[in-house]
Write an enzyme that holds these catalytic residues in place. Structure first.
Site, PDB file in Angstrom:
ATOM      1  N   HIS A 174      36.914  52.301  39.521  1.00  0.00           N
ATOM      2  CA  HIS A 174      36.811  50.849  39.323  1.00  0.00           C
ATOM      3  C   HIS A 174      35.642  50.501  38.394  1.00  0.00           C
ATOM      4  O   HIS A 174      34.506  50.340  38.845  1.00  0.00           O
ATOM      5  CB  HIS A 174      36.639  50.145  40.671  1.00  0.00           C
ATOM      6  CG  HIS A 174      37.872  50.179  41.506  1.00  0.00           C
ATOM      7  ND1 HIS A 174      38.858  49.224  41.409  1.00  0.00           N
ATOM      8  CD2 HIS A 174      38.297  51.084  42.428  1.00  0.00           C
ATOM      9  CE1 HIS A 174      39.837  49.526  42.252  1.00  0.00           C
ATOM     10  NE2 HIS A 174      39.527  50.649  42.877  1.00  0.00           N
ATOM     11  N   CYS A 208      43.079  52.003  38.824  1.00  0.00           N
ATOM     12  CA  CYS A 208      43.455  52.507  40.148  1.00  0.00           C
ATOM     13  C   CYS A 208      44.978  52.420  40.325  1.00  0.00           C
ATOM     14  O   CYS A 208      45.720  53.124  39.663  1.00  0.00           O
ATOM     15  CB  CYS A 208      42.688  51.760  41.231  1.00  0.00           C
ATOM     16  SG  CYS A 208      42.669  52.627  42.826  1.00  0.00           S
ATOM     17  N   SER A 248      27.307  18.894  40.746  1.00  0.00           N
ATOM     18  CA  SER A 248      26.170  18.597  39.863  1.00  0.00           C
ATOM     19  C   SER A 248      26.490  18.946  38.413  1.00  0.00           C
ATOM     20  O   SER A 248      26.180  18.186  37.488  1.00  0.00           O
ATOM     21  CB  SER A 248      24.925  19.372  40.319  1.00  0.00           C
ATOM     22  OG  SER A 248      24.508  18.947  41.600  1.00  0.00           O
ATOM     23  N   GLU A 271      35.025  47.736  37.096  1.00  0.00           N
ATOM     24  CA  GLU A 271      34.600  46.350  37.299  1.00  0.00           C
ATOM     25  C   GLU A 271      33.475  46.212  38.313  1.00  0.00           C
ATOM     26  O   GLU A 271      32.797  45.181  38.363  1.00  0.00           O
ATOM     27  CB  GLU A 271      35.802  45.491  37.715  1.00  0.00           C
ATOM     28  CG  GLU A 271      36.358  45.760  39.104  1.00  0.00           C
ATOM     29  CD  GLU A 271      37.405  46.871  39.146  1.00  0.00           C
ATOM     30  OE1 GLU A 271      38.221  46.871  40.085  1.00  0.00           O
ATOM     31  OE2 GLU A 271      37.398  47.736  38.245  1.00  0.00           O
TER      32      GLU A 271
END
Length: 516
Positions: A172, A84, A232, A174
């Site tokens: 895009h 872009c 955790s 992604e």
């Protein structure tokens, strides 16, 4: 041991909302990458020794802005992919032309691939569905670039340099909306940049264990264990690396979900045999919160008291040299505080920048390079339960911000029971993992109800469930009426302090996900 950072890609951020998605997609194809601001020093870019560079999108207009890619990017001889804005500035810096589009393009579009041999479009069909988000467009490619894909509204939808491995896409790849975006990223990272796919959970575990052992040596490490995903996984990887040199402090605020404190102890102290000190601080928190109704004030009190109690317990542990934290990569990026960044910081993170100035312990952050999805996969690789790793997000102050106004013991117990019923039914009906977050909210107002022949005047529980990709925006979950009826009936019948259940149908915006 495999060096998982040996083959890596550098992402230069021009402020796109999708920049972190770029990094996640690159890592999904097995290549390590990091994000840095577009104006990072030339020496840093040179010394980074990237196998390839990606220029992100951005909110600025190329012809209105002096924000450009550093010239060194095009001098290193490594492949470059502009996305872009990244494509627009690359073409413009090589003699091309960019102008404002007659019509902005946001959403799905069809592009036609004109050339696919040995470039980013290898192994793709001619017609591709992609995600566009732009107001400008390349009108002239200049003498160095050629058009390799086009669409109706963007005749220059993708470009390739005629003699160098420089590529650009107006769309895009992604985003998940670009159907073969991952293949485009893979073509660039593996085929064009010649990266080996070294970034995987097995290698990450091996690398982390080695690094922790090297960093810590024979020192003792303290970790604040909350039962959340990040702490955790930190507990699991540290235990794997240094065993009984780790001591976890679990501050039970009394504001956790039903039986959550016992579940944390069962997983870590009993099942994994980790040294966990459980501090029952329920009464201290209730006392500190007595008479406090303001949400921000509650957050501050809970946060400060938590730190105070943790410090008290940590001081009792002899010879501790390290404090471990569950800082993850998105925390690091969003808390970088880069003054040139165009991306808006949505919130501050409790894991970064909130350490006491007088802290004498050294900081250990084994998850610092990982995104949340990678942290979860790491946890699975270390043997943590799936349901613990893929639970819905839970706020740091716990139920303290899901009880409106003042917090009382009765309110906490009521909400814990109602919330547990909601969660149990979501699991039972296979709906839990279809939604992003679901919980109950305690409303400190009473409503008339009738159970059997008895009139009841009890409290109201609001149910909240949302669907979201990034939690910056969200839609309320369209749960089946029959399901909501089951949940409502169970709560009213099984939780005596509740006479009415309502369902929140507010999106974000205008509402927030949490009520406080």
């Amino acid at each position: 041991m495999t060096d998982i950072h040996n083959h890596k890609i550098l992402i230069l951020d021009f402020g796109s909302q999708y920049t972190q998605l770029i990094a996640r997609r690159v890592r999904e194809v097995g290549v390590f990458c990091e994000i840095f601001p577009h104006d990072i020093a030339d020496d840093f870019i040179k010394d980074y020794h990237a196998k390839g560079i990606i220029l992100s999108g951005g909110p600025e207009s190329v012809y209105d802005s002096d924000v450009k890619a550093p010239e060194i990017v095009f001098e290193l001889g490594v492949p470059v992919l502009g996305i872009c804005y990244g494509m627009q500035t690359m073409v413009m810096q090589h003699g091309g032309e960019v102008k404002g589009a007659d019509q902005s393009e946001f959403g799905k579009a069809i592009v036609n691939i004109l050339k696919s041999s040995e470039n980013i479009f290898s192994n793709l069909k001619t017609e591709q569905s992609v995600w566009m988000s732009h107001s400008d467009k390349v009108t002239q490619t200049g003498e160095h670039f050629e058009v390799i894909a086009s669409s109706t509204n963007a005749p220059v939808a993708a470009v390739a340099h005629k003699s160098k491995p420089f590529y650009g896409v107006q769309f895009h790849p992604e985003t998940t909306h670009t159907e073969n975006g991952k293949q485009i990223i893979e073509n660039f990272a593996l085929n064009i940049c010649k990266c080996d796919a070294l970034w995987n959970i097995e290698n990450i575990i091996e690398n982390d264990i080695k690094e922790i052992k090297k960093q810590v040596g024979s020192d003792r490490v303290i970790l604040g264990l909350s039962g959340g995903v990040d702490s955790s996984v930190v507990a699991a990887i540290l235990h794997e690396a240094i065993g009984d040199q780790l001591t976890c402090i679990f501050v039970d605020t009394g504001l956790l979900r039903l039986n959550e404190g016992d579940q944390v102890m069962e997983v870590f102290a009993e099942h994994m045999d980790i040294n966990v000190i459980r501090v029952n601080a329920k009464n201290r928190f209730l006392d500190a919160l007595k008479g406090i109704g303001d949400p921000e004030e509650k957050r501050k009190i809970i946060g400060k008291l938590f730190v105070d109690i943790f410090d008290e317990e940590a001081a009792k542990i002899e010879n501790a040299k390290w404090l471990a934290q569950g800082t993850i990569y998105s925390d690091v990026i969003e808390s970088a505080g880069n003054s040139q960044s165009k991306a808006h910081v949505i919130k501050s993170h409790h894991n970064v920048g909130g350490l006491p100035k007088e802290m004498k312990l050294k900081l250990l952050e084994p998850l610092r390079e990982l995104f949340k999805d990678e942290v979860r996969k790491l946890g699975l690789g270390l043997g943590l339960p799936y349901n613990m790793l893929y639970r819905h997000p839970f706020p740091g102050p716990g139920l303290g911000v899901r009880i409106l106004g003042e917090i009382k013991k009765e309110y906490v117990e009521t909400l814990q029971k109602a919330d547990a019923i909601f969660t149990e039914e979501l699991y039972k009906h296979n709906l839990y993992h279809d939604i992003s977050q679901a919980f109950g909210v305690f409303l400190p107002v009473k409503s008339v109800g009738v159970v059997g022949d008895q009139r009841r005047y009890e409290y109201v529980i609001a149910l909240r469930a949302v669907v979201s990709i990034d939690f910056m925006t969200a839609t309320w979950a369209n749960l089946p009426y029959d399901f909501l009826s089951i949940v409502s009936n169970r709560i009213v019948n099984e939780v005596k302090q509740v006479s009415r259940v309502v369902y929140d149908v507010t999106g974000k915006p205008p509402g927030t996900i949490e009520w406080e």
